[in-house]
Design a protein around this motif. Structure first.
Motif, PDB file in Angstrom:
ATOM      1  N   PRO A 491     -21.450 -41.576 -15.696  1.00  0.00           N
ATOM      2  CA  PRO A 491     -20.071 -41.982 -15.428  1.00  0.00           C
ATOM      3  C   PRO A 491     -19.048 -41.105 -16.143  1.00  0.00           C
ATOM      4  CG  PRO A 491     -21.074 -43.451 -17.016  1.00  0.00           C
ATOM      5  CD  PRO A 491     -22.172 -42.577 -16.517  1.00  0.00           C
ATOM      6  N   ARG A 492     -17.818 -41.099 -15.555  1.00  0.00           N
ATOM      7  CA  ARG A 492     -16.733 -40.313 -16.129  1.00  0.00           C
ATOM      8  C   ARG A 492     -16.272 -40.873 -17.472  1.00  0.00           C
ATOM      9  NH1 ARG A 492     -12.499 -40.443 -11.456  1.00  0.00           N
ATOM     10  NH2 ARG A 492     -13.774 -42.221 -10.801  1.00  0.00           N
ATOM     11  N   THR A 493     -16.593 -42.112 -17.733  1.00  0.00           N
ATOM     12  CA  THR A 493     -16.201 -42.719 -19.015  1.00  0.00           C
ATOM     13  C   THR A 493     -16.981 -42.154 -20.196  1.00  0.00           C
ATOM     14  OG1 THR A 493     -17.780 -44.499 -18.605  1.00  0.00           O
ATOM     15  CG2 THR A 493     -15.491 -44.870 -17.934  1.00  0.00           C
ATOM     16  N   GLY A 494     -18.050 -41.380 -19.904  1.00  0.00           N
ATOM     17  CA  GLY A 494     -18.844 -40.776 -20.965  1.00  0.00           C
ATOM     18  C   GLY A 494     -19.730 -41.768 -21.679  1.00  0.00           C
ATOM     19  N   SER A 495     -20.110 -41.432 -22.909  1.00  0.00           N
ATOM     20  CA  SER A 495     -20.970 -42.255 -23.773  1.00  0.00           C
ATOM     21  C   SER A 495     -22.366 -42.431 -23.199  1.00  0.00           C
ATOM     22  CB  SER A 495     -20.321 -43.624 -24.029  1.00  0.00           C
ATOM     23  OG  SER A 495     -19.093 -43.465 -24.704  1.00  0.00           O
ATOM     24  N   THR A 512     -21.512 -28.666 -25.757  1.00  0.00           N
ATOM     25  CA  THR A 512     -20.300 -28.943 -24.981  1.00  0.00           C
ATOM     26  C   THR A 512     -20.665 -29.293 -23.549  1.00  0.00           C
ATOM     27  OG1 THR A 512     -20.017 -26.605 -24.395  1.00  0.00           O
ATOM     28  CG2 THR A 512     -18.883 -27.382 -26.373  1.00  0.00           C
ATOM     29  N   TYR A 513     -19.817 -30.126 -22.953  1.00  0.00           N
ATOM     30  CA  TYR A 513     -19.916 -30.476 -21.529  1.00  0.00           C
ATOM     31  C   TYR A 513     -18.625 -30.002 -20.863  1.00  0.00           C
ATOM     32  CZ  TYR A 513     -23.996 -33.424 -22.373  1.00  0.00           C
ATOM     33  OH  TYR A 513     -25.252 -33.879 -22.706  1.00  0.00           O
ATOM     34  N   GLY A 514     -18.721 -28.991 -20.051  1.00  0.00           N
ATOM     35  CA  GLY A 514     -17.515 -28.434 -19.435  1.00  0.00           C
ATOM     36  C   GLY A 514     -16.518 -27.948 -20.458  1.00  0.00           C
ATOM     37  N   GLY A 515     -17.015 -27.460 -21.591  1.00  0.00           N
ATOM     38  CA  GLY A 515     -16.160 -26.953 -22.649  1.00  0.00           C
ATOM     39  C   GLY A 515     -15.679 -28.001 -23.623  1.00  0.00           C
ATOM     40  N   VAL A 516     -15.993 -29.274 -23.372  1.00  0.00           N
ATOM     41  CA  VAL A 516     -15.571 -30.361 -24.262  1.00  0.00           C
ATOM     42  C   VAL A 516     -16.742 -30.750 -25.161  1.00  0.00           C
ATOM     43  CG1 VAL A 516     -14.689 -32.723 -24.365  1.00  0.00           C
ATOM     44  CG2 VAL A 516     -13.971 -31.200 -22.509  1.00  0.00           C
ATOM     45  N   PRO A 535     -16.007 -38.243 -22.441  1.00  0.00           N
ATOM     46  CA  PRO A 535     -15.384 -38.701 -21.206  1.00  0.00           C
ATOM     47  C   PRO A 535     -14.644 -37.568 -20.502  1.00  0.00           C
ATOM     48  CG  PRO A 535     -14.045 -39.360 -23.065  1.00  0.00           C
ATOM     49  CD  PRO A 535     -15.305 -38.749 -23.638  1.00  0.00           C
ATOM     50  N   THR A 536     -14.353 -37.775 -19.214  1.00  0.00           N
ATOM     51  CA  THR A 536     -13.581 -36.810 -18.445  1.00  0.00           C
ATOM     52  C   THR A 536     -12.811 -37.556 -17.371  1.00  0.00           C
ATOM     53  OG1 THR A 536     -13.665 -34.795 -17.109  1.00  0.00           O
ATOM     54  CG2 THR A 536     -15.453 -36.366 -16.801  1.00  0.00           C
ATOM     55  N   SER A 537     -11.719 -36.983 -16.908  1.00  0.00           N
ATOM     56  CA  SER A 537     -10.917 -37.618 -15.864  1.00  0.00           C
ATOM     57  C   SER A 537     -11.247 -37.098 -14.479  1.00  0.00           C
ATOM     58  CB  SER A 537      -9.420 -37.379 -16.152  1.00  0.00           C
ATOM     59  OG  SER A 537      -9.142 -35.989 -16.173  1.00  0.00           O
ATOM     60  N   THR A 538     -12.064 -36.030 -14.443  1.00  0.00           N
ATOM     61  CA  THR A 538     -12.343 -35.391 -13.156  1.00  0.00           C
ATOM     62  C   THR A 538     -13.831 -35.494 -12.849  1.00  0.00           C
ATOM     63  OG1 THR A 538     -10.575 -33.815 -13.570  1.00  0.00           O
ATOM     64  CG2 THR A 538     -12.148 -33.270 -11.817  1.00  0.00           C
ATOM     65  N   PRO A 539     -14.194 -36.063 -11.699  1.00  0.00           N
ATOM     66  CA  PRO A 539     -15.615 -36.106 -11.341  1.00  0.00           C
ATOM     67  C   PRO A 539     -16.114 -34.727 -10.921  1.00  0.00           C
ATOM     68  CG  PRO A 539     -14.315 -36.924  -9.525  1.00  0.00           C
ATOM     69  CD  PRO A 539     -13.342 -36.685 -10.650  1.00  0.00           C
ATOM     70  N   GLY A 540     -17.440 -34.554 -10.946  1.00  0.00           N
ATOM     71  CA  GLY A 540     -18.048 -33.309 -10.493  1.00  0.00           C
ATOM     72  C   GLY A 540     -18.928 -32.671 -11.552  1.00  0.00           C
ATOM     73  N   PRO A 541     -19.561 -31.540 -11.197  1.00  0.00           N
ATOM     74  CA  PRO A 541     -20.513 -30.889 -12.111  1.00  0.00           C
ATOM     75  C   PRO A 541     -19.796 -30.102 -13.206  1.00  0.00           C
ATOM     76  CG  PRO A 541     -20.356 -29.633 -10.084  1.00  0.00           C
ATOM     77  CD  PRO A 541     -19.516 -30.862  -9.868  1.00  0.00           C
ATOM     78  N   VAL A 542     -20.381 -30.084 -14.383  1.00  0.00           N
ATOM     79  CA  VAL A 542     -19.878 -29.271 -15.504  1.00  0.00           C
ATOM     80  C   VAL A 542     -21.069 -28.587 -16.172  1.00  0.00           C
ATOM     81  CG1 VAL A 542     -17.859 -30.721 -15.928  1.00  0.00           C
ATOM     82  CG2 VAL A 542     -20.004 -31.189 -17.134  1.00  0.00           C
ATOM     83  N   ALA A 543     -20.785 -27.450 -16.822  1.00  0.00           N
ATOM     84  CA  ALA A 543     -21.839 -26.709 -17.531  1.00  0.00           C
ATOM     85  C   ALA A 543     -22.165 -27.389 -18.850  1.00  0.00           C
ATOM     86  CB  ALA A 543     -21.402 -25.278 -17.779  1.00  0.00           C
ATOM     87  N   VAL A 544     -23.453 -27.448 -19.152  1.00  0.00           N
ATOM     88  CA  VAL A 544     -23.912 -27.955 -20.442  1.00  0.00           C
ATOM     89  C   VAL A 544     -24.329 -26.749 -21.283  1.00  0.00           C
ATOM     90  CG1 VAL A 544     -25.546 -29.436 -21.639  1.00  0.00           C
ATOM     91  CG2 VAL A 544     -24.699 -30.075 -19.365  1.00  0.00           C
ATOM     92  N   THR A 561     -23.456 -33.819 -13.853  1.00  0.00           N
ATOM     93  CA  THR A 561     -22.458 -34.237 -12.871  1.00  0.00           C
ATOM     94  C   THR A 561     -21.839 -35.575 -13.268  1.00  0.00           C
ATOM     95  OG1 THR A 561     -23.645 -33.088 -11.104  1.00  0.00           O
ATOM     96  CG2 THR A 561     -22.025 -34.751 -10.445  1.00  0.00           C
ATOM     97  N   TYR A 562     -20.493 -35.551 -13.434  1.00  0.00           N
ATOM     98  CA  TYR A 562     -19.762 -36.788 -13.691  1.00  0.00           C
ATOM     99  C   TYR A 562     -19.514 -37.496 -12.355  1.00  0.00           C
ATOM    100  CZ  TYR A 562     -18.738 -35.677 -18.589  1.00  0.00           C
ATOM    101  OH  TYR A 562     -18.827 -35.407 -19.935  1.00  0.00           O
TER     102      TYR A 562
END
Length: 563
Positions: A491-495, A512-516, A535-544, A561-562
């Protein structure tokens, strides 16, 4: 019938005795032609050839009688001379004429020449006798002459104003001093190309390679030092301070001594290559130029350019190595004369525990332990007792810490070592791999970590003339990899707890997940890191991506993928 032996040859390192102490009694000097410069000895030691640059001749010296037996007209301004390995020819450079002359030693006549050169100066013959390398000081090149055809077969661009050439005993490398740009060109003689250029000199001139081919000694005439090049690394490993204007170099055939002619000071400095220190000076010259030795190294022939003469000197004594640990046990070879009938060898007041008289000029000795740092070495033989030289006992360096205790198997990172007694440290070993050290002070040095084929822990210790230090550990870590992540979405809420799987993950220092940055991470084992997604506000794949202690970053082969 009893036989009385002369006492052992005495030497006091660092003190300039009178030249008469060294000169052969019946032929202290041999008059030659005007302004002599170079001297070349035949392989059998029966004759040597001296270039008389002011008389346009070669003086031929009979070494048995100590006289000039003939002179050979070779043309204007002969400069350097080199003898073929079989002794049949002498090659002579003539800078003003752009020519290398060829002299037959069978007839002592000029039998040929090679022209078309540009201010040729230093020259050297390859060990197989097939080629002559000539420094064209006016063209910044080296010409390669075929001794079979007596023609130039190649030209190699080198540094500015090349002066001298020396060739490694295996014939695979030639070294060229470039006086105007302060460099030494290293030539691969297989394909006649410059493989590297060694920098850091000031008006380099004469050179000498040791008989084992390990080191090249360079007369750094502009800095009053002798530079030492390692032929393994093509790096300057030492700078030996000498007096004014070192210009010409030579090595003894056994490799235990190196001679530097100091034209400005009027003497020859004697260097012990085991410690790269000046152990004595031989004075009494007007302007010493080139030096050579008899094939056995027992006598030196020193060209005195300012006196129009060649001095014949007995070989100075040597102690090799001339330093070691205070605990003793160092095998040492002592060279001198008068050693037959030796009954004792002392290092300071302590007797050597064992010694062997190999011949009248050679002793094999094992050092005793000592408390003092520098002690005289004396030999007692049937002729009496004499000081041969000094031996220097060194205290071992002590290693306290490494600035970094681990790194990639690729090496290349710089590590700072701290401790004490670092002055005199030559190198640092990582396991069995030895690399040069840069000594910053007596308590600090830096070193570049060598690569390792394996991920492992190795001991690190320093090497000095006194021995090796205590050791600390350095760990080579393999390159971290990520093979998978689980789960691959959340989920986009993270954790969400996500496991990163791979190899060499114990070096992970960040995720990092998508640089975060991850909310948290924990290294569970070398093959697993547990993370908590941010957490993130945008759904979709990010680099780990993980960061490691070696400074590297590694990405997951699949994104997270969020949803």
């Amino acid at each position: 019938m009893s036989v009385t032996h002369a006492p052992p040859m005495a030497r006091e390192p660092g003190i300039g005795p009178s030249a008469a102490l060294y000169a052969v009694a019946d032929t202290p000097t041999i008059p030659v032609g005007s302004a002599p410069h170079s001297v070349a000895m035949l392989p059998d030691g029966l004759r040597c050839y001296v270039t008389d640059s002011g008389a346009d001749t070669l003086s031929v010296i009979d070494t048995a009688s100590g006289t000039v037996v003939t002179t050979i007209g070779v043309g204007t301004g002969p400069w350097a001379a080199a003898v073929a390995p079989d002794g049949q020819f002498v090659y002579v450079s003539r800078p003003g004429s752009g020519v290398v002359g060829i002299v037959s030693t069978a007839t002592d006549t000029l039998v040929g020449s090679v022209g078309g050169l540009n201010l040729p100066r230093g020259l050297a013959v390859t060990p197989d006798g097939t080629r002559v390398y000539v420094a064209n000081s006016g063209a910044n090149t080296v010409s390669v002459i075929s001794t079979a055809t007596r023609t130039v077969t190649g030209t190699i661009a080198v540094g500015n104003s090349p002066q001298d050439i020396t060739i490694r005993p295996d014939g695979l490398r030639a070294y060229v001093s470039n006086s105007a740009d302060g460099t030494v060109s290293v030539i691969n003689t297989v394909n006649d190309t410059v493989v590297t250029t060694v920098t850091g000199f000031s008006a380099p001139r004469g050179m000498a390679v040791t008989p084992d081919g390990v080191q090249v000694y360079v007369a750094n005439s502009g800095a009053n030092t002798v530079g030492v090049i390692s032929t393994a690394t093509n790096a300057v490993t030492e700078r030996i301070a000498v007096a004014s204007s070192p210009v010409h170099m030579a090595a003894s055939p056994d490799g235990t001594l190196v001679y530097a002619s100091l034209t400005g000071a009027g003497w020859v400095s004697v260097i012990n290559p085991s410690s790269n220190s000046v152990t004595e000076t031989i004075p009494g010259f007007v302007e010493p130029h080139e030096v050579t030795t008899t094939p056995d190294g027992a006598y030196l022939y020193v060209v005195d350019h300012g006196a129009d003469a060649v001095a014949v000197l007995r070989r100075p004594a040597s102690i090799s190595p001339n330093s070691g640990p205070r605990g003793g046990g160092t095998p040492v070879i002592i060279k001198g004369r008068g050693f037959l009938g030796t009954t004792a060898v002392r290092f300071g007041i302590r007797k050597a525990p064992e010694f062997t008289v190999l011949d009248d000029s050679t002793l094999s000795v094992v050092t005793p332990s000592a408390i003092r740092s520098a002690v005289p070495v004396t030999v007692t033989a049937s002729g009496g007792t004499a000081i041969i030289g000094h031996f220097y006992y060194r205290r071992l360096p002590v290693l306290n810490s490494l600035s970094v205790s681990s790194g990639s198997t690729n090496g290349g990172n710089v590590v700072t070592l701290t401790g004490f007694r670092f002055v005199g440290v030559k190198s640092v070993r990582f396991g069995t791999v030895e690399v040069p050290a840069t000594v910053v002070s007596d308590t600090e040095l830096t070193v570049t970590v060598p690569p390792s084929a394996l991920a492992r822990t190795v001991p690190v210790y320093m090497v000095s003339v006194g021995g090796v230090s205590n050791s600390h550990s350095y760990t080579y870590v393999g390159t971290a990899t990520i093979t998978s992540i689980s789960p691959t979405s959340g989920p986009r809420t993270g954790s969400r707890i996500v496991n990163i799987n791979g190899t060499f993950l114990s070096q992970v220092t960040g995720v990092t997940y998508g640089g975060v940055p991850a909310l948290s991470f924990k290294v569970m084992s070398p093959i697993k890191v547990q993370t908590v997604t941010p957490p993130t506000s945008t759904p979709g794949p990010v680099a780990v991506v993980v960061q490691t202690s070696t400074g590297a970053t590694v990405s997951s082969p699949v994104p997270y993928t969020y949803t």
